[in-house]
Structure formats: C-alpha cells, structure tokens
Design a protein around this motif. Structure first.
Motif, PDB file in Angstrom:
ATOM      1  N   TYR A   1      -7.086 -15.784 -18.021  1.00  0.00           N
ATOM      2  CA  TYR A   1      -8.425 -15.393 -18.455  1.00  0.00           C
ATOM      3  C   TYR A   1      -8.919 -16.223 -19.616  1.00  0.00           C
ATOM      4  O   TYR A   1      -9.985 -15.964 -20.154  1.00  0.00           O
ATOM      5  CB  TYR A   1      -8.438 -13.915 -18.828  1.00  0.00           C
ATOM      6  N   GLY A   2      -8.130 -17.190 -20.026  1.00  0.00           N
ATOM      7  CA  GLY A   2      -8.600 -18.098 -21.062  1.00  0.00           C
ATOM      8  C   GLY A   2      -8.649 -17.490 -22.446  1.00  0.00           C
ATOM      9  O   GLY A   2      -9.479 -17.862 -23.257  1.00  0.00           O
ATOM     10  N   ILE A   3      -7.748 -16.569 -22.731  1.00  0.00           N
ATOM     11  CA  ILE A   3      -7.751 -15.901 -24.032  1.00  0.00           C
ATOM     12  C   ILE A   3      -6.531 -16.375 -24.807  1.00  0.00           C
ATOM     13  O   ILE A   3      -5.417 -16.360 -24.294  1.00  0.00           O
ATOM     14  CB  ILE A   3      -7.701 -14.373 -23.855  1.00  0.00           C
ATOM     15  N   LEU A   4      -6.752 -16.757 -26.041  1.00  0.00           N
ATOM     16  CA  LEU A   4      -5.626 -17.184 -26.867  1.00  0.00           C
ATOM     17  C   LEU A   4      -4.838 -15.960 -27.336  1.00  0.00           C
ATOM     18  O   LEU A   4      -5.439 -14.994 -27.792  1.00  0.00           O
ATOM     19  CB  LEU A   4      -6.140 -17.916 -28.104  1.00  0.00           C
ATOM     20  N   PRO A   5      -3.522 -16.026 -27.234  1.00  0.00           N
ATOM     21  CA  PRO A   5      -2.759 -14.852 -27.692  1.00  0.00           C
ATOM     22  C   PRO A   5      -2.855 -14.627 -29.189  1.00  0.00           C
ATOM     23  O   PRO A   5      -2.509 -13.556 -29.675  1.00  0.00           O
ATOM     24  CB  PRO A   5      -1.316 -15.179 -27.290  1.00  0.00           C
ATOM     25  N   GLU A   6      -3.367 -15.625 -29.925  1.00  0.00           N
ATOM     26  CA  GLU A   6      -3.405 -15.457 -31.369  1.00  0.00           C
ATOM     27  C   GLU A   6      -4.353 -14.363 -31.806  1.00  0.00           C
ATOM     28  O   GLU A   6      -4.259 -13.868 -32.922  1.00  0.00           O
ATOM     29  CB  GLU A   6      -3.822 -16.773 -32.037  1.00  0.00           C
ATOM     30  N   ILE A   7      -5.310 -13.973 -30.943  1.00  0.00           N
ATOM     31  CA  ILE A   7      -6.250 -12.962 -31.395  1.00  0.00           C
ATOM     32  C   ILE A   7      -5.754 -11.557 -31.138  1.00  0.00           C
ATOM     33  O   ILE A   7      -6.500 -10.617 -31.322  1.00  0.00           O
ATOM     34  CB  ILE A   7      -7.627 -13.125 -30.731  1.00  0.00           C
ATOM     35  N   ILE A   8      -4.496 -11.419 -30.762  1.00  0.00           N
ATOM     36  CA  ILE A   8      -3.957 -10.069 -30.642  1.00  0.00           C
ATOM     37  C   ILE A   8      -4.085  -9.388 -31.992  1.00  0.00           C
ATOM     38  O   ILE A   8      -3.786  -9.970 -33.023  1.00  0.00           O
ATOM     39  CB  ILE A   8      -2.491 -10.121 -30.184  1.00  0.00           C
ATOM     40  N   GLY A   9      -4.527  -8.161 -31.960  1.00  0.00           N
ATOM     41  CA  GLY A   9      -4.784  -7.444 -33.210  1.00  0.00           C
ATOM     42  C   GLY A   9      -3.521  -7.231 -34.022  1.00  0.00           C
ATOM     43  O   GLY A   9      -2.413  -7.283 -33.509  1.00  0.00           O
ATOM     44  N   ASP A  10      -3.724  -6.954 -35.298  1.00  0.00           N
ATOM     45  CA  ASP A  10      -2.580  -6.767 -36.192  1.00  0.00           C
ATOM     46  C   ASP A  10      -1.678  -5.645 -35.739  1.00  0.00           C
ATOM     47  O   ASP A  10      -0.476  -5.675 -35.963  1.00  0.00           O
ATOM     48  CB  ASP A  10      -3.087  -6.442 -37.604  1.00  0.00           C
ATOM     49  N   CYS A  11      -2.286  -4.637 -35.113  1.00  0.00           N
ATOM     50  CA  CYS A  11      -1.464  -3.481 -34.736  1.00  0.00           C
ATOM     51  C   CYS A  11      -0.392  -3.866 -33.732  1.00  0.00           C
ATOM     52  O   CYS A  11       0.677  -3.275 -33.705  1.00  0.00           O
ATOM     53  CB  CYS A  11      -2.355  -2.401 -34.160  1.00  0.00           C
TER      54      CYS A  11
END
Lengths: 232, 611
Positions: free
Chosen positions: B121-131
């Motif tokens: 889906y073209g999403i970088l895993p780095e934007i996973i939330g802090d939680c």
C-alpha cells in the motif's frame, strides 16, 4: 551516662520507626485509611459531551448547505470528539497549518473571537456561525468580525497596544527564518501605517465606524475580503 | 500537516481574513478548485470484505497507493468498486491510518506479512504510532536475528572450496563440526583443560603422611608427577593459542578478545614460574600467581554453549547488576551505621567500628546469618530485623530481570538450534515437493505431446486427456519447453547417467545418430520397469529407451525437421513414458504410427526405432 542515653534514644527511635512503617503498610494494604484529600475523585474528569442542534436549524441560521455542514461537522468531530473545542486544542490545530512559526498567540486571539460567549470553549454552533460570516457573510459582517478580532479587550475601540499585539502575533507565525530578516521595529512601523490609514480623527484609537469607513475606501482590502469566498 | 486537520483547512483560510486589513500589499489569487466534486463514498473490496470511506479521506496521503491514481488500476468496472486481493485484517489497520492519521501494529499479526502489506500500500513503517512502535521494532529485530541465524547456518553448510589453509584452520577452530580433525582437536583440548583443572585441585589435597613429617598435600609429595602433568597441559595450551593466533583473520582483534586473554592468563603463571624459580624473594608472589591457573576453567566456555549464554546475559544485564550493587551498598552503609550506634552501648560488643558492622549487615541482608556477630541491645535487635527483612526485598528485586533476560536469550538459542535441526527434514520435504512439480512438467510434456499428436491425427476424443492439467500449469510447462528448445538442454531429474549424456549434447545437431540408434536397438523394450515413482534416479533401462520415442516425434510432426533438441526431450519423454506406462489412460490405446517401418514392440506402448 552518655552511652546509655544514646542507647535509649536509639531505642525510642527504633520503636517510632517501626510504628510508622507499620501504619503506612496497613494504609497501603487498604486496611485503614489515612489520606485526607480524595485524589481519586479528581480523576473523574467531567467528560463534557456537547451535541449540536439539529441540522435544519443550523442550515437556517448559517449560510451553508446541508452537505457543507456535514463535511464541517465530520472534520470538527474528528478532532474534538467531545463536541467542544478548548483553547489548547484550538491552538494545536491552528499550529499544524503553520509549522515554521509560532501560531499560538494569533490562535489565542482567534479563539476569543470565536468564543463569543467567553465560556472558554467553542461549540460547533459558534464555530459554524463564525465560519458562515467569514466565508459567506456580507462585507459589513466580515469587517465587523475582524474589528471584533482586533479588539482584544472587547471595549469597542482598538488602541495601539492591541494592534501591536495582533501584528506581532501575525509576524510570529512567520517564524525566525525569513527573508528579509525581521527587524525589531517592523511591527511598530506596520502598526503606525495601519493607524495612519484607519484613525481618521487621529485620536489614537480606532472605532468601528472609522474602521468600516477606512476599509471600504481601500480597494486592496475589499478585494482580499472576497478571496476566500469559495473555500468550502 | 497531519491529515486529520485537513478538514479544518477551510477554517484556517477563513481566519486569514483577520490579516487582510493589516496587509499593505494585495493578496495573491486563491487557487481555483477545478474539480468541484462533491465528496463521495468509495467502496474498497478487499478479498470480499467491503470497506467504504470518503474519497477525501483517502486523498489525505497522496503518496500512497490508495491516495494516488494507482488505485485506478484496481478499479473493477462491473461492480464499480476497487478490488484488492489482499488480507482484509491488515487492510483494516491501513484504512484506520487514513481515517485517524495513526498507524497501529496489531500484536497478533506476523511481522513479515504486515511488512509486505505496508509495502504494497505504499506506507512507510516509520509512521507507526508511538503506542505500537516499540512492539513493531522488537518483532522486526527478532525476525532479522532469525534471518541472520539462518543465513549463518546456511553459509556454514555451504562448501567453500576456495578457502586458504589459514581460513580453514580458523573455521575448524570456531566450528568443531566442520571436519573430523577439528572435532578431534576440540575434544583433546577439552580433555586437557579438565585434566589441568583436576590437577590443580588434587594438588592441594592432603595425601597421607610420610612417616616422620607432617601431612603433605599431594602436590608436594608427588611434585615431579604434577610438574609433568602441568607442563604437558601448558604445552598443549600454548600450541593451541599459537595456532589460533596464526589462523585468526584479524590478529589484533583476536589478541584483544576475552577468550585469548583468558588463554594467556591461564598459561602465564607456568612460564613466570619457570623464569623465576631461582629467585627466593619473589617466590612468595609466584605462589599467588598460581591462583590464576584456575582461569583455565574458563576455557571451557568455548566448549559449552550454556556458559557463553550466561556470560552474554550478565553482560546484557549490566545495568540491573549495577543497580543491585548500588542499592545493596547503600543499604549496607545505612544499616551498618545504625547497628554500630545501636550496639555501641552494650558491653563486649563485636560491632567495633562501622566497617566491622558491614560484615554483619551483609550476612544478615543475604539471610546467611552466620551468628558470629549478633546484636544484644533491643534497638540493635529491632534494626537488625528490619535489616534482614529489607535485605530480602532488595536482593529479590533485580534478580527476576536478570533471570528473564537469561531465559529469553537461552530460549532464542534453543529455537535457533531447533530450527537448524528441523531444517534438514524440512529441506528434504521441500525437495520432494519440488521434484514432484518438475516431474509434473515432464509428465505433462508427454501428455502435451500426446495431445499434439492426437490433434494432428485428428482424434479429438482423446484430447480430454491433455486437459488434466490446469491452464496455468500447461502454460508453465510450455514455457519450460520453450526454454529447453532455446538452450538445447532438457530437464532431468536425479539421473546422473542421463545428465551426463545430455550435457554432452550442447548443439542442435545430434552427432552420433547411428550410435544412438544402435543403443536403442540393442536393448529391447520388452520389460518395462514397474516403478511408478516419478523419480528417475535408479532407472536401469533409461538409456535403452532414450530414442524410443524419437521416431514417434518424427512421425507425429512430419513438417518439422527433427532438431536434436527434440531428441533430448524425447529421451526424458521416453523415460517418463516408461515410468508412466502404468497409467491406464495412456497405455490403453496404442500410439498412432505412420507408415514408416515400425517394429512395434507389443506391450503397453508402441515404440519404435527407425532409421
């Protein structure tokens, strides 16, 4: 004498320590209750949940269509699930649009302009009413709203200090890294220019009528007021 | 700008009216909203589960698949929805990201599956939330370690013929399982370490009295024997150390490593002793040096995985150990001081000074309680009991952290070992499956050719036999067939003899037709091997059947020249044919032959060799 006194003193100390610690232990175990202030009650924050009036009513009161109101409400509810915006959230939201500078002061003034009843929180109706004026209102209404924004203490007059605050807040939003670099007296000069234009009788304050008159004379201002007509 | 507040942009723009009277210069024109689309709901069908969302929600992130025009590739005209043939569970998380601006990582999801979906889906895993970010990173690290482990063990098993002598030696030292010599060396050194340690221990045991003198330790009684043993061990250790030093890829790093320091410390006392025996003054110090010989027992850590894990655990728990030490020291000082002052009054008290009370405090806090120092005053007793109670707590607190660390590392190691052990069986099973599939190709080649032949011969009623394979399979097989034709080689399974034959046939020209035919003619086709197994590994009659289908080919496709490539395919075809001779569908009907002279061999199938 001395050593015995010492020993006795230590004895007493030891007994006191034991007593205190056992009391504390019992308190922690929940067998006795020693605390005075019930902190736990404070944790029950009043979850205020405000629901706006019906859609038809809002449609009647504002100049938006039903669909536009729907879109607005969805965005509003997303950020503020409780139905009201407080100043902190307002500042945070507004700051997201100006990442380079500090938008908190201007947001503060904006908030107080939105919060007509000065309750400290903006409901959806207030929000939509203000937006309706700003986007779909008449020139007169817009100018009146802007005057209200500039009049920080809501006394009906704009003086130089209020204008200074407003202009400084606007310059703050630009941030530190600008070209040309912001000089110390630029805001003051800006305010002086403003007062020269607006203050007709040169008494140091600008009244609503002076403001309306001066703005309507200025073509630039008139044109820019129409700029955000079709934002929705 | 966070996407969640995109909905507030109209508000921000409206609020800009506040700047207008202040501005001195005219404002730029506003961008026109060309596509004045009403916000519409779009349907996303993910493996049957329908998700619906506003178009503007998806457009918040224009650099992802769903936010850009890339999703148009997945638009299904008939149903007017976007269809994705992916996992709906992970899609839920992805869509929530668009809605809330926060990407969450569910714990039950496999890390590599999740990564794959995010990449799709073209999403970088780095934007996973802090939680959820910590959990994600932990799992990713574990996965990476596992992959590294697998790679390492793979590399170890690969034969690397181009290693220099030095490198082979180093490998032998590090992994004793690589060769028998290494294993022997490993066990010999282990034995000598044990001998050395036992010698050191037994040296000090009192060995019975020589009449006329007091009891002697064994070391002094049989000094010569012990000296010889010691010498032997040190010889071995020295040789080993020098060999390792020679073989090490980076000598400097090797010298600085812990194991080499232990090695040096273990053998140094002997040499120092040799050098310094004549000097009486220093011999006292020399005797103390002998205590370093006990370090030889640490050499066992090369031999024991568990010891290494323990050492690694302690290293990784350094902070907890430090905390334990620090808190213990604090408590010891406090209680020692208190006990000293409490017991100062009592007569003949053993608590002569605060440092002297340290001993009591330590013994009490660790609940040892030797009883050589006991408080006599009441205050002393009270504080002593508090001391012992708190000691239990202070020591018990950091220990579980260390234990859990050890357990985690140990289990990781166990898992790695288990994986390696299971790997062989797994690979064997995978290999069988693979050969199964490649044999499917060979099977279907025969079937395919059969179908071709049938079609040419105009016997449509048997065409259904060719349809036993799916379309994808048949296309795949056609592809392999084309590759064979291109390269002039053909696929074979497990037959060294035949592979030799094919490898010699590189060109399109088949050179020795005559000999080939002769071979064919020689061996008769009377006996068909009854093995049904597709593996051709032990097929005796292979070579004999190699050309048996050759004529078949010529007859079936008269318009084509017979390239030698076909021959090879025929070779295996024939073999497979032999194998498949039990297949009733193919053996029930005789293969059509043309008018060429055919020596049809009666049997399950008709094959002939013709000139």
């Amino acid at each position: 004498m001395r050593p015995e006194g010492e020993a006795e003193g230590l004895q007493t100390l030891g007994i006191v320590v034991v007593l205190c610690s056992s009391l504390k232990l019992l308190h922690y175990l929940g067998l006795i209750d020693l605390s005075d202030d019930k902190i736990e009650d404070e944790l029950e924050m009043t979850m205020v949940c405000h629901r706006p009036e019906g859609l038809e009513q809002l449609e009647a009161q504002t100049n938006f269509t039903k669909r536009e109101l729907q879109v607005l409400y969805r965005g509003f509810k997303n950020e503020c699930p409780s139905g009201v915006v407080n100043e902190e959230t307002f500042k945070q939201i507004y700051a997201q649009f100006f990442p380079h500078g500090d938008a908190s002061m201007y947001a503060h003034y904006l908030f107080h302009a939105f919060d007509t009843t000065q309750t400290g929180s903006v409901k959806f109706e207030d929000f939509v009413t203000a937006l309706s004026i700003l986007l779909r209102g008449t020139v007169h209404e817009k100018l009146r709203w802007t005057f209200n924004l500039y009049d920080i203490n809501k006394d009906g007059y704009i003086n130089k200090e209020e204008m200074m605050d407003i202009v400084k807040a606007i310059y703050d939003m630009m941030g530190k890294y600008t070209y040309p670099v912001l000089k110390e007296d630029t805001p003051r000069q800006h305010v002086d220019v403003f007062f020269q234009k607006m203050d007709k009788n040169k008494d140091g304050i600008v009244t609503l009528d002076e403001f309306l008159e001066s703005c309507q004379e200025d073509d630039n201002i008139m044109r820019s007021l129409q700029l955000f007509q079709n934002v929705m | 700008m966070a996407a969640g507040v995109a909905a507030w942009l109209p508000f921000a723009r409206a609020a800009a009216i506040g700047w207008m009277p202040v501005a001195n210069c005219p404002m730029p024109l506003a961008p026109a909203d060309k596509s004045k689309r009403q916000d519409e709901l779009i349907v996303l069908n993910v493996s049957g589960r329908r998700f619906q969302t506003w178009r503007t929600t998806l457009e918040r992130y224009p650099d992802t698949l769903l936010g850009s025009t890339e999703k148009e590739f997945f638009f299904n005209e008939d149903t007017k929805e976007y269809f994705f043939d992916r996992d709906p569970e992970v899609f839920r998380c992805v869509l929530n990201f668009y809605r809330t601006g926060k990407l969450h990582y569910p714990r039950y999801e496999c890390i590599s599956a999740y990564d794959d979906e995010l990449a799709f889906y073209g999403i970088l895993p780095e934007i996973i939330g802090d939680c959820c970010y910590e959990e994600y990173k932990d799992r990713k690290r574990e996965n990476a370690e596992r992959l590294m482990d697998d790679n390492d063990s793979e590399n170890n098993q690969e034969s690397m013929p181009s290693l220099s002598f030095r490198q082979t030696m180093w490998r032998a030292f590090e992994n004793p399982h690589t060769s028998t010599l290494a294993l022997v060396f490993y066990y010999v050194t282990g034995f000598f370490i044990a001998v050395s340690v036992i010698t050191n221990v037994v040296e000090t045991v009192p060995c019975g009295t020589v009449p006329g003198s007091k009891e002697l330790p064994c070391g002094e009684r049989y000094s010569v024997a012990f000296f010889c043993l010691d010498t032997a061990c040190v010889m071995i250790f020295t040789v080993e150390y020098l060999l390792r030093l020679f073989a090490a890829p980076s000598r400097y790093r090797f010298i600085r490593s812990v194991m080499s320091i232990i090695d040096v410390v273990a053998i140094m006392p002997y040499y120092i002793g040799l050098v310094m025996t004549n000097n009486e003054d220093v011999s006292g110090a020399f005797v103390t040096l002998r205590v370093f010989r006990v370090f030889r027992i640490f050499k066992f850590s090369r031999h024991s995985q568990g010891l290494r894990i323990l050492g690694y655990t302690l290293k990784s728990c350094a902070s907890e150990l430090g905390f334990l030490l620090f808190s213990l020291t604090m408590a010891i000082i406090i209680f020692a001081t208190v006990m000293f002052y409490a017991e100062k009054g009592s007569s003949a008290s053993k608590f002569t000074s605060i440092p002297a009370s340290f001993w009591y405090t330590i013994v009490t806090m660790t609940t040892l309680g030797y009883g050589d120092m006991v408080p006599k005053t009441i205050a002393g007793k009270i504080f002593g009991s508090i001391c012992s109670l708190s000691g239990v707590l202070v020591i018990a607190l950091p220990v579980p952290v260390i234990v859990s660390n050890f357990s985690r590392i140990y289990h990781q190691n166990q898992r790695a070992d288990k994986r390696r052990a299971q790997k062989k069986a797994r690979l064997a099973r995978i290999r069988v499956a693979k050969t199964g599939s490649s044999n499917a190709y060979l099977h279907s080649k025969r079937n395919g050719l059969l179908t071709e032949a049938l079609e040419l011969m105009g016997t449509p009623e048997e065409e259904h036999m060719g349809k036993t394979t799916s379309l994808i399979e048949s296309q795949h097989h056609h592809l392999l067939h084309c590759l064979e034709k291109t390269t002039g080689l053909s696929y074979l399974v497990d037959d060294p003899l035949l592979s030799v034959r094919t490898s010699t046939i590189k060109n399109h020209e088949f050179i020795d037709e005559q000999m080939f035919e002769q071979n064919c003619m020689e061996s008769s086709m009377q006996n068909y091997p009854s093995t049904r197994s597709p593996s051709l590994s032990s097929h005796p009659g292979l070579t004999t059947t190699c050309c048996s289908r050759r004529s078949k080919k010529t007859t079936h496709l008269p318009n084509s020249n017979l390239p030698a490539t076909r021959l090879r395919s025929m070779q295996e075809l024939s073999t497979i044919h032999i194998q498949g001779s039990e297949q009733p569908s193919l053996t029930t009907r005789p293969l059509p032959t043309t008018s060429n002279e055919s020596q049809g061999i009666q049997g399950k199938t008709k094959v002939k060799c013709h000139k």
